[in-house]
Write an enzyme that holds these catalytic residues in place. Sequence first.
Site, PDB file in Angstrom:
ATOM      1  N   GLU A  62     -43.286 -30.566  -3.298  1.00 22.06           N
ATOM      2  CA  GLU A  62     -43.544 -30.130  -1.923  1.00 22.06           C
ATOM      3  C   GLU A  62     -42.551 -30.767  -0.971  1.00 22.06           C
ATOM      4  OE1 GLU A  62     -44.903 -28.189   0.022  1.00 22.06           O
ATOM      5  OE2 GLU A  62     -46.975 -27.756  -0.423  1.00 22.06           O
ATOM      6  N   ASP A  63     -42.255 -30.068   0.115  1.00 21.22           N
ATOM      7  CA  ASP A  63     -41.406 -30.657   1.140  1.00 21.22           C
ATOM      8  C   ASP A  63     -42.216 -31.593   2.033  1.00 21.22           C
ATOM      9  OD1 ASP A  63     -42.855 -28.563   2.315  1.00 21.22           O
ATOM     10  OD2 ASP A  63     -41.140 -27.737   3.396  1.00 21.22           O
ATOM     11  N   ASP A 116     -49.003 -31.805   5.193  1.00 23.77           N
ATOM     12  CA  ASP A 116     -49.465 -31.907   6.570  1.00 23.77           C
ATOM     13  C   ASP A 116     -50.986 -32.038   6.528  1.00 23.77           C
ATOM     14  OD1 ASP A 116     -49.914 -31.384   9.367  1.00 23.77           O
ATOM     15  OD2 ASP A 116     -47.969 -30.407   9.443  1.00 23.77           O
ATOM     16  N   PHE A 176     -42.971 -32.748  14.955  1.00 21.28           N
ATOM     17  CA  PHE A 176     -42.468 -31.510  14.371  1.00 21.28           C
ATOM     18  C   PHE A 176     -41.066 -31.770  13.842  1.00 21.28           C
ATOM     19  CE2 PHE A 176     -40.873 -27.344  13.749  1.00 21.28           C
ATOM     20  CZ  PHE A 176     -41.972 -26.572  13.478  1.00 21.28           C
ATOM     21  N   ARG A 211     -32.938 -25.582   8.034  1.00 21.82           N
ATOM     22  CA  ARG A 211     -33.151 -26.026   6.649  1.00 21.82           C
ATOM     23  C   ARG A 211     -31.924 -26.753   6.095  1.00 21.82           C
ATOM     24  NH1 ARG A 211     -37.796 -23.752   4.522  1.00 21.82           N
ATOM     25  NH2 ARG A 211     -38.393 -21.714   5.307  1.00 21.82           N
TER      26      ARG A 211
END
Length: 186
Positions: free
Chosen positions: A105-106, A109, A159, A172
């Site tokens: 996973e990046d 959250d 964010f 990205r």
Amino acid sequence: MGKNNVFTNDIKEVIINEEEIKQRIEELGKEITNIYNDDDDIVMLCILRGAILFMADLAREIDLPVVFDFMDVSSYGASTESSGVVRIIKDMEENIEGRHLLIVEDIIDTGRTLKHVIDMLQTRNPKSIKVVTLLDKPERRVKKEIDADFNGFEIPDEFVVGYGLDFAEKYRNLSFIGVLKEKLYI
């Protein structure tokens, strides 16, 4: 900020630079290599699209044979908040029954989407499921339903974009993790 000067004005601050990312991925690769054995059948599942850069770099740091697979999952609408509805846009192709699954996973959250994916993949009878994430925002999780087995960096509730993470499919390709200026996503 180096190679990505075109985006410099959009970034409030760099919180993890390129060298820190590289060093932590090397450490994660060693940790993961030490957990599994040479004869383990390991499938690395990249959660698209954000984790693709992380998985490519991480895989080169794991000193074991691995098989790649990909899953595209969505729980976000046009805004920055999750819709709560998880959609499988592209399912994985490998049969994971009796195999070790390493979900890449990046960012974790709220953890709701990942929890849904893990619950679904458990029904496919893998030997084990472990999660490696580049970034973790633990303060965003109301319930501690999910935690990564391997965590790159714990970050504050900001964010962030870069190194695979996007806003509206942009940023990205940044070589670092940066906080996006609020005016761009509000």
